[in-house]
Structure formats: C-alpha cells, structure tokens
Design an enzyme around this catalytic site. Structure first.
Site, PDB file in Angstrom:
ATOM      1  N   LYS A  13      -4.924  47.025 -31.688  1.00 52.16           N
ATOM      2  CA  LYS A  13      -4.707  48.819 -31.496  1.00 52.16           C
ATOM      3  C   LYS A  13      -4.007  49.161 -33.025  1.00 52.16           C
ATOM      4  CE  LYS A  13      -1.760  48.316 -28.464  1.00 52.16           C
ATOM      5  NZ  LYS A  13      -1.638  47.031 -28.001  1.00 52.16           N
ATOM      6  N   ARG A  88       1.998  53.883 -22.108  1.00 50.85           N
ATOM      7  CA  ARG A  88       2.408  52.757 -21.793  1.00 50.85           C
ATOM      8  C   ARG A  88       2.284  52.507 -20.245  1.00 50.85           C
ATOM      9  NH1 ARG A  88       3.078  49.839 -26.740  1.00 50.85           N
ATOM     10  NH2 ARG A  88       3.331  47.519 -26.416  1.00 50.85           N
ATOM     11  N   ARG A 122      -0.013  36.355 -36.572  1.00 46.09           N
ATOM     12  CA  ARG A 122       0.340  37.750 -37.151  1.00 46.09           C
ATOM     13  C   ARG A 122       1.195  37.657 -38.224  1.00 46.09           C
ATOM     14  NH1 ARG A 122       1.081  42.891 -33.540  1.00 46.09           N
ATOM     15  NH2 ARG A 122       2.444  41.708 -32.660  1.00 46.09           N
ATOM     16  N   ARG A 153       6.842  38.604 -36.519  1.00 42.71           N
ATOM     17  CA  ARG A 153       7.514  39.566 -35.463  1.00 42.71           C
ATOM     18  C   ARG A 153       8.450  38.506 -34.368  1.00 42.71           C
ATOM     19  NH1 ARG A 153       3.948  44.263 -33.695  1.00 42.71           N
ATOM     20  NH2 ARG A 153       4.807  43.792 -31.678  1.00 42.71           N
ATOM     21  N   ARG A 164       5.355  39.732 -22.659  1.00 43.02           N
ATOM     22  CA  ARG A 164       4.535  41.038 -22.914  1.00 43.02           C
ATOM     23  C   ARG A 164       3.369  41.436 -22.311  1.00 43.02           C
ATOM     24  NH1 ARG A 164       4.484  40.492 -29.286  1.00 43.02           N
ATOM     25  NH2 ARG A 164       3.075  42.445 -29.230  1.00 43.02           N
TER      26      ARG A 164
HETATM   27  P1  AP5 Z   1      -2.550  44.051 -34.020  1.00 39.65           P
HETATM   28  O1  AP5 Z   1      -3.386  45.112 -34.770  1.00 39.65           O
HETATM   29  O2  AP5 Z   1      -1.235  44.012 -34.555  1.00 39.65           O
HETATM   30  O3  AP5 Z   1      -2.528  44.327 -32.314  1.00 39.65           O
HETATM   31  P2  AP5 Z   1      -1.778  45.333 -31.385  1.00 39.65           P
HETATM   32  O4  AP5 Z   1      -2.648  45.644 -30.434  1.00 39.65           O
HETATM   33  O5  AP5 Z   1      -1.320  46.586 -32.130  1.00 39.65           O
HETATM   34  O6  AP5 Z   1      -0.720  44.549 -30.947  1.00 39.65           O
HETATM   35  P3  AP5 Z   1       1.104  44.566 -30.882  1.00 39.65           P
HETATM   36  O7  AP5 Z   1       1.495  43.504 -30.586  1.00 39.65           O
HETATM   37  O8  AP5 Z   1       1.633  45.148 -31.908  1.00 39.65           O
HETATM   38  O9  AP5 Z   1       0.799  45.507 -29.710  1.00 39.65           O
HETATM   39  P4  AP5 Z   1       2.038  45.786 -28.672  1.00 39.65           P
HETATM   40  O10 AP5 Z   1       1.519  46.868 -27.906  1.00 39.65           O
HETATM   41  O11 AP5 Z   1       2.539  44.572 -28.051  1.00 39.65           O
HETATM   42  O12 AP5 Z   1       3.256  45.998 -29.710  1.00 39.65           O
HETATM   43  P5  AP5 Z   1       4.015  47.561 -30.318  1.00 39.65           P
HETATM   44  O13 AP5 Z   1       4.108  47.377 -31.605  1.00 39.65           O
HETATM   45  O14 AP5 Z   1       3.125  48.790 -29.816  1.00 39.65           O
HETATM   46  O15 AP5 Z   1      -3.434  42.893 -34.076  1.00 39.65           O
HETATM   47  C1  AP5 Z   1      -2.842  41.571 -33.874  1.00 39.65           C
HETATM   48  C2  AP5 Z   1      -3.178  40.674 -34.840  1.00 39.65           C
HETATM   49  O16 AP5 Z   1      -4.588  40.157 -34.549  1.00 39.65           O
HETATM   50  C3  AP5 Z   1      -3.153  40.967 -36.232  1.00 39.65           C
HETATM   51  O17 AP5 Z   1      -2.623  39.872 -36.913  1.00 39.65           O
HETATM   52  C4  AP5 Z   1      -4.206  41.298 -36.742  1.00 39.65           C
HETATM   53  O18 AP5 Z   1      -4.432  41.121 -38.164  1.00 39.65           O
HETATM   54  C5  AP5 Z   1      -5.375  40.333 -35.948  1.00 39.65           C
HETATM   55  N1  AP5 Z   1      -6.530  41.024 -35.732  1.00 39.65           N
HETATM   56  C6  AP5 Z   1      -6.705  42.592 -35.043  1.00 39.65           C
HETATM   57  N2  AP5 Z   1      -8.031  42.719 -34.690  1.00 39.65           N
HETATM   58  C7  AP5 Z   1      -8.727  41.691 -35.114  1.00 39.65           C
HETATM   59  C8  AP5 Z   1     -10.023  41.193 -34.828  1.00 39.65           C
HETATM   60  N3  AP5 Z   1     -10.797  42.180 -34.541  1.00 39.65           N
HETATM   61  N4  AP5 Z   1     -10.382  39.875 -35.396  1.00 39.65           N
HETATM   62  C9  AP5 Z   1      -9.540  39.074 -35.846  1.00 39.65           C
HETATM   63  N5  AP5 Z   1      -8.195  39.242 -36.140  1.00 39.65           N
HETATM   64  C10 AP5 Z   1      -7.729  40.697 -35.672  1.00 39.65           C
HETATM   65  O19 AP5 Z   1       5.328  47.589 -29.443  1.00 39.65           O
HETATM   66  C11 AP5 Z   1       6.404  46.697 -29.604  1.00 39.65           C
HETATM   67  C12 AP5 Z   1       7.495  46.892 -28.433  1.00 39.65           C
HETATM   68  O20 AP5 Z   1       7.905  48.090 -28.602  1.00 39.65           O
HETATM   69  C13 AP5 Z   1       6.938  46.867 -27.103  1.00 39.65           C
HETATM   70  O21 AP5 Z   1       7.040  45.388 -26.698  1.00 39.65           O
HETATM   71  C14 AP5 Z   1       8.076  47.885 -26.566  1.00 39.65           C
HETATM   72  O22 AP5 Z   1       9.228  46.980 -26.182  1.00 39.65           O
HETATM   73  C15 AP5 Z   1       8.261  48.664 -27.331  1.00 39.65           C
HETATM   74  N6  AP5 Z   1       7.040  49.843 -27.199  1.00 39.65           N
HETATM   75  C16 AP5 Z   1       6.334  50.187 -27.762  1.00 39.65           C
HETATM   76  N7  AP5 Z   1       5.716  51.532 -27.622  1.00 39.65           N
HETATM   77  C17 AP5 Z   1       6.325  51.534 -26.139  1.00 39.65           C
HETATM   78  C18 AP5 Z   1       6.042  52.665 -25.302  1.00 39.65           C
HETATM   79  N8  AP5 Z   1       5.091  53.474 -25.354  1.00 39.65           N
HETATM   80  N9  AP5 Z   1       6.955  52.622 -24.147  1.00 39.65           N
HETATM   81  C19 AP5 Z   1       7.975  51.873 -24.040  1.00 39.65           C
HETATM   82  N10 AP5 Z   1       8.132  50.938 -25.233  1.00 39.65           N
HETATM   83  C20 AP5 Z   1       7.480  50.591 -26.087  1.00 39.65           C
END
Ligand code: AP5
Length: 207
Positions: A13, A88, A122, A153, A164
């Site tokens: 994402k 979410r 990552r 991270r 997660r």
């Molecule tokens: P990346 O693009 O970072 O993936 P992502 O889907 O953004 O993964 P996240 O782990 O950031 O999502 P998340 O939803 O768990 O965490 P968030 O930060 O939102 O890609 C991952 C890796 O793969 C990278 O190394 C990238 O380079 C690689 N990659 C990507 N695409 C690729 C491809 N096609 N081929 C090869 N490699 C690739 O949330 C963190 C925390 O915040 C949550 O756990 C929660 O505690 C809190 N939080 C956030 N939002 C909310 C909400 N709405 N409500 C409540 N709590 C929340």
C-alpha cells in the site's frame, strides 16, 4: 479522485501510494506514518499509542477517525487523496462515508508468504517516511531519497508480523465485502515487481 488502498500488512500500500502521489499530484494520507511521526516526536498521542503500535494492534477508532477527519479537511486534499492504511475497520469505513465520498477502494491481493518475505526485508526512513526493500538498496542504511538513516520497523519482527496479519484478518479483511457491496471495490493482483503492480493500478484508474 478519492482513493483507498486496501490490503494486508506488507501488500505494498505504502509503496504504491508513494508512486501514485507523485503521478496524480494528490497527497498520500498514511495513518501509520502519522502515528510513527507522533511516536518519534514523543507527542502526547505518540506516548498514548506507543504500546499499541509495538504490539501490532489497532489504535482506537475514535482517535484514528478524528485524525483522518482533520487531515482530509486540509487544503491539499481538496482535489483528492490516497488513503493508505485507513479505514481498517467497519466502524472507520462507516465514519468515513459520513463525511467523504470515496471513488474507489483498490484491494492489493498478495499471498501471506510474499507478505512475510517483503516485510522481513523492509527498510524505513523515519525522516522522509520512504519505504524500501533491502534487495533494491545500494547502501543498506542510507535513505536514497534524503540520506537519512534507514531502520527496520520495530513492528516488522516475525512475531509482530504474525499478530498484525491476525488483526488484519479479523478487522480489515471484512472491508473487502463492505466496498464490494457498494460497487467501489477493485481487486488488483499485488504480486510481481513494483512496476508490474503499479501498471495494473494505473490501468484500473484509467478505466
Ligand atoms: P509496503 O509498501 O511498506 O507495504 P504496506 O502495505 O504499506 O505495509 P505496512 O506494513 O506499512 O502496512 P500496515 O498496514 O501493516 O502498516 P501501517 O504503517 O499502515 O511494502 C512492504 C515491503 O515490500 C517494502 O519493503 C517494499 O519495498 C516491498 N514491496 C512493496 N511492493 C513490492 C513489490 N511489488 N515487489 C517487491 N517488493 C515490494 O500501520 C502501522 C500501525 O499503525 C498498525 O499496526 C496500527 O497499530 C496503526 N494504524 C495504522 N492505521 C491505523 C488505523 N486506520 N486504525 C488503527 N490503527 C492504525
């Protein structure tokens, strides 16, 4: 255009949102980045959510919804935005529907094995929120965007990733049906290279 990016942790994402933002010239709103910034700056919110983020749980809906509501009211969102990591939960989606009109929810469909592989490699830049994979970096700890120091991270440890994914399945996976039933869902195959996945999203948006 008001776009939501849905998908499991590590589905890409953030990576896709960063590319779309520079192409469409609309902001990426990442609730994860907002929370991490507060954590880094040790704001009252940061201290409140520290343990939740470390455990991979969800920040309470009331807090998250208010933050997004305030952010979307800012001037740079007037012509559209990309929501990355919000909503979410069904409660967050319903709250969003009450104050915004969403054009489409793009679901990045990736299998669990790929997600774990991606997250285990990552690297994240706390200075510019850049996200990279170790396999594509020429320097393991230097951000290619801003020269900041890249980190792993804390919530990318194997045990927290498992938690997660469980949180995702229980709370966020039901959003796929939520947006499908409203005619807003587009599912995109999230496997393949960054360029391949991005091209699929661009095709969907052109349609
Ligand atoms: P990346 O693009 O970072 O993936 P992502 O889907 O953004 O993964 P996240 O782990 O950031 O999502 P998340 O939803 O768990 O965490 P968030 O930060 O939102 O890609 C991952 C890796 O793969 C990278 O190394 C990238 O380079 C690689 N990659 C990507 N695409 C690729 C491809 N096609 N081929 C090869 N490699 C690739 O949330 C963190 C925390 O915040 C949550 O756990 C929660 O505690 C809190 N939080 C956030 N939002 C909310 C909400 N709405 N409500 C409540 N709590 C929340």
């Amino acid at each position: 255009m008001n776009i939501i990016l849905l998908g499991a942790p590590g589905s890409g994402k953030g990576t896709m949102a960063q590319k779309l933002t520079s192409e469409l010239k609309i902001p990426q709103i990442s609730t994860g980045d907002i929370f991490r910034k507060n954590l880094k700056e040790e704001t009252p919110l940061g201290l409140q959510i520290k343990d939740i983020l470390a455990s991979g749980g969800l920040v309470p809906d009331e807090i998250t919804i208010q933050i997004v509501k305030n952010r979307l009211a800012e001037a740079d969102c007037a012509n559209g935005y990309i929501l990355d990591g919000f909503p979410r939960s069904i409660a967050q989606a319903e709250a969003l529907d009450a104050f915004q009109n969403i054009d489409c929810a793009i679901n990045l469909d990736v299998d669990k094995e790929t997600v774990v592989k991606r997250l285990s490699g990552r690297r994240f830049c706390p200075d510019c929120s850049g996200t990279f994979h170790i396999s594509t970096l020429t320097h393991a700890t230097k951000c290619p965007n801003c020269s900041g120091k890249l980190i792993i991270r804390p919530d990318d440890s194997e045990a927290t990733v498992r938690d997660r994914l469980k949180v995702y399945e229980e709370n966020t996976f039901p959003l796929i049906e939520y947006y499908r039933s409203r005619g807003k869902l587009v599912t995109v195959n999230g496997s393949g290279t960054v360029e391949e996945v991005y091209e699929r999203i661009v095709q969907v948006l052109h349609r």
